[in-house]
Design a protein around this motif. Sequence first.
Motif, PDB file in Angstrom:
ATOM      1  N   SER A 100       0.835  -1.208   0.000  1.00 47.95           N
ATOM      2  CA  SER A 100       0.000   0.000   0.000  1.00 47.95           C
ATOM      3  C   SER A 100       0.868   1.256   0.000  1.00 47.95           C
ATOM      4  O   SER A 100       0.568   2.232  -0.700  1.00 47.95           O
ATOM      5  N   LEU A 101       1.947   1.252   0.789  1.00 46.90           N
ATOM      6  CA  LEU A 101       2.845   2.404   0.816  1.00 46.90           C
ATOM      7  C   LEU A 101       3.485   2.618  -0.552  1.00 46.90           C
ATOM      8  O   LEU A 101       3.573   3.756  -1.035  1.00 46.90           O
ATOM      9  N   THR A 102       3.924   1.544  -1.181  1.00 50.55           N
ATOM     10  CA  THR A 102       4.536   1.668  -2.515  1.00 50.55           C
ATOM     11  C   THR A 102       3.539   2.235  -3.514  1.00 50.55           C
ATOM     12  O   THR A 102       3.894   3.060  -4.370  1.00 50.55           O
ATOM     13  N   ALA A 103       2.273   1.824  -3.405  1.00 54.77           N
ATOM     14  CA  ALA A 103       1.243   2.364  -4.304  1.00 54.77           C
ATOM     15  C   ALA A 103       1.082   3.867  -4.106  1.00 54.77           C
ATOM     16  O   ALA A 103       0.933   4.624  -5.081  1.00 54.77           O
ATOM     17  N   VAL A 104       1.119   4.328  -2.854  1.00 55.55           N
ATOM     18  CA  VAL A 104       1.049   5.773  -2.587  1.00 55.55           C
ATOM     19  C   VAL A 104       2.228   6.490  -3.231  1.00 55.55           C
ATOM     20  O   VAL A 104       2.063   7.486  -3.955  1.00 55.55           O
ATOM     21  N   LEU A 105       3.431   5.986  -2.980  1.00 55.49           N
ATOM     22  CA  LEU A 105       4.639   6.666  -3.462  1.00 55.49           C
ATOM     23  C   LEU A 105       4.701   6.691  -4.987  1.00 55.49           C
ATOM     24  O   LEU A 105       5.056   7.716  -5.578  1.00 55.49           O
ATOM     25  N   GLU A 106       4.368   5.581  -5.617  1.00 54.77           N
ATOM     26  CA  GLU A 106       4.436   5.547  -7.077  1.00 54.77           C
ATOM     27  C   GLU A 106       3.354   6.402  -7.712  1.00 54.77           C
ATOM     28  O   GLU A 106       3.558   6.992  -8.781  1.00 54.77           O
ATOM     29  N   THR A 107       2.189   6.509  -7.039  1.00 52.27           N
ATOM     30  CA  THR A 107       1.116   7.352  -7.568  1.00 52.27           C
ATOM     31  C   THR A 107       1.493   8.829  -7.501  1.00 52.27           C
ATOM     32  O   THR A 107       1.293   9.572  -8.465  1.00 52.27           O
ATOM     33  N   VAL A 108       2.037   9.264  -6.375  1.00 54.01           N
ATOM     34  CA  VAL A 108       2.286  10.700  -6.210  1.00 54.01           C
ATOM     35  C   VAL A 108       3.581  11.157  -6.855  1.00 54.01           C
ATOM     36  O   VAL A 108       3.706  12.326  -7.236  1.00 54.01           O
ATOM     37  N   THR A 109       4.591  10.266  -6.998  1.00 55.41           N
ATOM     38  CA  THR A 109       5.878  10.717  -7.542  1.00 55.41           C
ATOM     39  C   THR A 109       6.167  10.184  -8.941  1.00 55.41           C
ATOM     40  O   THR A 109       6.988  10.755  -9.656  1.00 55.41           O
ATOM     41  N   GLY A 110       5.536   9.058  -9.328  1.00 58.58           N
ATOM     42  CA  GLY A 110       5.842   8.474 -10.627  1.00 58.58           C
ATOM     43  C   GLY A 110       7.175   7.766 -10.679  1.00 58.58           C
ATOM     44  O   GLY A 110       7.690   7.489 -11.769  1.00 58.58           O
ATOM     45  N   ASP A 111       7.740   7.420  -9.526  1.00 58.60           N
ATOM     46  CA  ASP A 111       9.064   6.804  -9.454  1.00 58.60           C
ATOM     47  C   ASP A 111       8.975   5.338  -9.050  1.00 58.60           C
ATOM     48  O   ASP A 111       7.909   4.839  -8.663  1.00 58.60           O
ATOM     49  N   LEU A 112      10.106   4.654  -9.099  1.00 58.34           N
ATOM     50  CA  LEU A 112      10.227   3.264  -8.658  1.00 58.34           C
ATOM     51  C   LEU A 112      10.828   3.272  -7.254  1.00 58.34           C
ATOM     52  O   LEU A 112      11.981   3.663  -7.073  1.00 58.34           O
TER      53      LEU A 112
END
Length: 439
Positions: A100-112
């Motif tokens: 879930s945290l990775t989904a947040v980070l990838e959604t808001v930043t567009g990064d890996l």
Amino acid sequence: MTEAHTRLFWLSRPDAEAPPMHWQPLHDAMYWERPSRGPDRRPLFAPAPDWADDLQRVARAVFAADRYARRAKSFDHWTRRITLSVPVVRPERWDRALASLTAVLETVTGDLWEVVFRPLHRKSVREGPLTFTDEDYAHDVALFSGGLDSLGWAAQQAALPFPRALLLVTFEERNFETLQDQVYEAVRGLRRRPVRRLTQSQTVRKPRGSGIELELTTRSRGLLYAATAVHAAAAEHVPVVHLPENGQLALNPPLSAARAGACSTRSVHPWTLHHLNRVISEVAEPGSAIRVENPFATLTKGDVCAAAHDAGMPQRVLEATLSCGAPPDRRPAGPALAHCGLCYPCLVRRSGLLHAFGEDRTPYAADPWDPDLPASRTGNWQALQRWLDTEWSMLDLVADAPLPPDTQPASLMEVVERGREELRALIAWAGKRAPRKAS
């Protein structure tokens, strides 16, 4: 071109254990913050639980990493590969919340992102016994940026006759701290209940003499803001945190393909909030989870302006708020103005104030319909007009970011279409005002 891989290691304190070789150390001292406002010295009426301390630490580590990893070094000058190690009290819970945290980070930043959790060996020192009761705690917690949307919600809530406090969480905007203070005082002028404010810095500094250049896009700042508000709410037993953002900009549909994904802000998008709430539920103690909500998800900018005015906020105060994505006052030799007038947030602001009041007296650095403005500065205005001339459908709503399973798409479609009507009205109004360019 070799893929750039940035490895960052958050320290529990600046003099903690050295990170592994080739890892960049990060720590709280990298935030330009007064000692009295540090993460463990906030004016809260109770200590936050360990899970909320962890959430705050993770968000601060993510934002610092976001600033230290330059997009210019990536193969496409945008998508970065970031590995971040963070100490937490309960690593096994955070491992469970990792998807879930990775989904947040990838959604808001567009990064890996690859986030690694390790045990926190030094717990925060909690000062002295606190003797406050539940009646002393805040009843409502909300973000307060000094923008139109946060002002609208704060005005509505401050005007309610209620014995317990409204707690507003503010992150200082560089060069505009005085503006934020003035807008906050306007809220206090309406109050029929106690109003408190928690103010924090979001300025990350680079090590002196390091030669490091900080990244400017700061797409993860919304997570930092939300986590800080959740931390405060958890400390004072408030079950819901409000992140006020009009539905237009919360969904933030891209005006063109070039603005897709994290090129447009996703901090309060329903998909982001869905996964943030999942993170909280997976790391919090049973029965202590805080829920994050957007109270303005079905309102346009014009609706928000009207609601703030109905709550007693004068038009002049609404026009004194901060909305710009690229404030001129932050540019070298730029005019001492808070609004460029040309970015998409400024255009939505213009349309909302025009809808609510029939005019907008905000001083802008430029007008996009000015015929003497070079084409290089009217890109947002031209893209907006092309977007409004294009049919909008349910597929467009989910093309850029998914929606949570419990979403009512029809209500989101409706708010986007009403927002488009406000923007069309702005274009029609501008067409009557714009002078013709001399031939």
